[in-house]
Design a protein around this motif. Structure first.
Motif, PDB file in Angstrom:
ATOM      1  N   ARG A  64       0.838  -1.209   0.000  1.00  0.00           N
ATOM      2  CA  ARG A  64       0.000   0.000   0.000  1.00  0.00           C
ATOM      3  C   ARG A  64       0.874   1.260   0.000  1.00  0.00           C
ATOM      4  NH1 ARG A  64      -5.516  -0.526   1.297  1.00  0.00           N
ATOM      5  NH2 ARG A  64      -5.481   1.670   1.808  1.00  0.00           N
ATOM      6  N   PRO A  65       1.727   1.418  -1.000  1.00  0.00           N
ATOM      7  CA  PRO A  65       2.615   2.589  -1.012  1.00  0.00           C
ATOM      8  C   PRO A  65       1.863   3.879  -1.330  1.00  0.00           C
ATOM      9  CG  PRO A  65       2.812   1.392  -3.054  1.00  0.00           C
ATOM     10  CD  PRO A  65       1.925   0.563  -2.167  1.00  0.00           C
ATOM     11  N   VAL A  66       2.412   4.985  -0.835  1.00  0.00           N
ATOM     12  CA  VAL A  66       1.897   6.319  -1.124  1.00  0.00           C
ATOM     13  C   VAL A  66       3.055   7.146  -1.669  1.00  0.00           C
ATOM     14  CG1 VAL A  66       0.909   8.409  -0.130  1.00  0.00           C
ATOM     15  CG2 VAL A  66       0.184   6.170   0.702  1.00  0.00           C
ATOM     16  N   TRP A  67       2.839   7.789  -2.820  1.00  0.00           N
ATOM     17  CA  TRP A  67       3.876   8.630  -3.420  1.00  0.00           C
ATOM     18  C   TRP A  67       3.495  10.104  -3.385  1.00  0.00           C
ATOM     19  CZ3 TRP A  67       2.497   3.994  -5.946  1.00  0.00           C
ATOM     20  CH2 TRP A  67       3.481   3.010  -5.928  1.00  0.00           C
ATOM     21  N   ASN A  68       2.333  10.452  -3.899  1.00  0.00           N
ATOM     22  CA  ASN A  68       1.922  11.857  -4.037  1.00  0.00           C
ATOM     23  C   ASN A  68       3.021  12.684  -4.706  1.00  0.00           C
ATOM     24  OD1 ASN A  68      -0.741  11.766  -3.010  1.00  0.00           O
ATOM     25  ND2 ASN A  68       0.076  11.638  -0.945  1.00  0.00           N
ATOM     26  N   GLU A  69       3.508  12.196  -5.836  1.00  0.00           N
ATOM     27  CA  GLU A  69       4.580  12.859  -6.584  1.00  0.00           C
ATOM     28  C   GLU A  69       4.092  13.261  -7.967  1.00  0.00           C
ATOM     29  OE1 GLU A  69       8.035  10.179  -4.401  1.00  0.00           O
ATOM     30  OE2 GLU A  69       7.878  10.113  -6.568  1.00  0.00           O
ATOM     31  N   LYS A  70       4.597  14.419  -8.440  1.00  0.00           N
ATOM     32  CA  LYS A  70       4.188  14.950  -9.749  1.00  0.00           C
ATOM     33  C   LYS A  70       5.348  14.918 -10.728  1.00  0.00           C
ATOM     34  CE  LYS A  70       0.641  17.928  -7.901  1.00  0.00           C
ATOM     35  NZ  LYS A  70      -0.075  19.167  -8.004  1.00  0.00           N
ATOM     36  N   TYR A  71       5.021  14.592 -11.983  1.00  0.00           N
ATOM     37  CA  TYR A  71       6.017  14.507 -13.056  1.00  0.00           C
ATOM     38  C   TYR A  71       5.459  15.184 -14.290  1.00  0.00           C
ATOM     39  CZ  TYR A  71       7.888  11.195  -9.818  1.00  0.00           C
ATOM     40  OH  TYR A  71       8.385  10.630  -8.673  1.00  0.00           O
ATOM     41  N   LYS A  72       6.345  15.879 -15.021  1.00  0.00           N
ATOM     42  CA  LYS A  72       5.922  16.601 -16.227  1.00  0.00           C
ATOM     43  C   LYS A  72       6.537  15.977 -17.475  1.00  0.00           C
ATOM     44  CE  LYS A  72       4.998  20.924 -13.928  1.00  0.00           C
ATOM     45  NZ  LYS A  72       5.198  22.352 -13.872  1.00  0.00           N
ATOM     46  N   PHE A  73       5.719  15.915 -18.533  1.00  0.00           N
ATOM     47  CA  PHE A  73       6.139  15.378 -19.816  1.00  0.00           C
ATOM     48  C   PHE A  73       5.783  16.379 -20.912  1.00  0.00           C
ATOM     49  CE2 PHE A  73       5.462  11.819 -17.051  1.00  0.00           C
ATOM     50  CZ  PHE A  73       6.474  10.932 -17.377  1.00  0.00           C
ATOM     51  N   SER A  74       6.668  16.547 -21.885  1.00  0.00           N
ATOM     52  CA  SER A  74       6.396  17.400 -23.043  1.00  0.00           C
ATOM     53  C   SER A  74       5.525  16.629 -24.017  1.00  0.00           C
ATOM     54  CB  SER A  74       7.698  17.785 -23.744  1.00  0.00           C
ATOM     55  OG  SER A  74       8.509  18.529 -22.869  1.00  0.00           O
ATOM     56  N   VAL A  75       4.534  17.328 -24.574  1.00  0.00           N
ATOM     57  CA  VAL A  75       3.586  16.691 -25.474  1.00  0.00           C
ATOM     58  C   VAL A  75       3.490  17.486 -26.771  1.00  0.00           C
ATOM     59  CG1 VAL A  75       1.137  16.116 -25.814  1.00  0.00           C
ATOM     60  CG2 VAL A  75       2.211  15.734 -23.588  1.00  0.00           C
ATOM     61  N   GLU A  76       3.493  16.785 -27.890  1.00  0.00           N
ATOM     62  CA  GLU A  76       3.159  17.355 -29.196  1.00  0.00           C
ATOM     63  C   GLU A  76       1.940  16.602 -29.691  1.00  0.00           C
ATOM     64  OE1 GLU A  76       6.507  17.059 -31.802  1.00  0.00           O
ATOM     65  OE2 GLU A  76       7.604  18.637 -30.768  1.00  0.00           O
ATOM     66  N   TYR A  77       0.862  17.343 -29.959  1.00  0.00           N
ATOM     67  CA  TYR A  77      -0.382  16.706 -30.384  1.00  0.00           C
ATOM     68  C   TYR A  77      -0.898  17.392 -31.638  1.00  0.00           C
ATOM     69  CZ  TYR A  77      -5.085  14.958 -30.573  1.00  0.00           C
ATOM     70  OH  TYR A  77      -6.244  14.382 -30.998  1.00  0.00           O
ATOM     71  N   LYS A  78      -1.249  16.575 -32.613  1.00  0.00           N
ATOM     72  CA  LYS A  78      -1.804  17.087 -33.866  1.00  0.00           C
ATOM     73  C   LYS A  78      -3.243  16.595 -33.972  1.00  0.00           C
ATOM     74  CE  LYS A  78      -0.920  17.148 -38.809  1.00  0.00           C
ATOM     75  NZ  LYS A  78      -0.062  16.614 -39.880  1.00  0.00           N
ATOM     76  N   ALA A  79      -4.197  17.524 -34.188  1.00  0.00           N
ATOM     77  CA  ALA A  79      -5.606  17.165 -34.314  1.00  0.00           C
ATOM     78  C   ALA A  79      -5.776  16.164 -35.457  1.00  0.00           C
ATOM     79  CB  ALA A  79      -6.451  18.405 -34.551  1.00  0.00           C
TER      80      ALA A  79
END
Length: 156
Positions: A64-79
């Motif tokens: 039952r681990p708890v992290w509550n950690e945030k990570y950011k990723f770069s995204v390129e999205y084309k409709a």
């Protein structure tokens, strides 16, 4: 094409398959989006204070681990892009003297999130539970994750 930032919050997990013969597990998560990869710390166990006082000598964090950690990723999205946009969460158990154990993985499809973000400037998947699937395709626990996508604007 729209560029943006996807922020992934890894909250916690429960019901993970115990791979340890002795002691407690030290679970962590490898988060992958396309060619980007980030790793959480080893999760802290969810316990009460009285339980903590009598069990301080036990190593590991358990199922039952708890992290509550945030990570950011770069995204390129084309409709209209038919590519599958998915976020992979591989749960691992840190071992000190052997290779880390694979506990399973969860997959989050984020294409609709990106589409909403492009339309509104921001979109969010609030904290949800995702099943952890092991190599034999059986379920072994769940992981709680939230995902937000914010656009940087349009580029051509």
């Amino acid at each position: 094409m729209t560029t943006g930032i996807m922020e992934v919050t890894v909250v916690g997990a429960k019901g993970l398959k115990n791979t340890e013969l002795f002691g407690k597990m030290d679970p962590y998560v490898v988060i992958q989006y396309k060619n980007q990869e980030q790793k959480t710390t080893t999760g802290r166990r969810q316990t009460s204070k009285s339980f903590m006082q009598c069990c301080l000598c036990l190593r590991g964090q358990g199922g039952r681990p708890v992290w509550n950690e945030k990570y950011k990723f770069s995204v390129e999205y084309k409709a209209g892009d038919e590519e599958q946009h998915k976020l992979l969460l591989k749960l691992m158990d840190r071992d000190h003297f052997t290779d880390d154990d694979y506990l399973g993985q969860a997959t989050i499809y984020v294409k609709e999130l990106f589409e909403q973000g492009v339309e509104n400037g921001k979109a969010e998947l609030r904290t949800q539970k995702y099943r952890v699937v092991s190599t034999d395709k059986t379920y072994h626990g769940e992981i709680q994750v939230a995902v937000t996508f914010t656009t940087n604007g349009e580029t051509d």
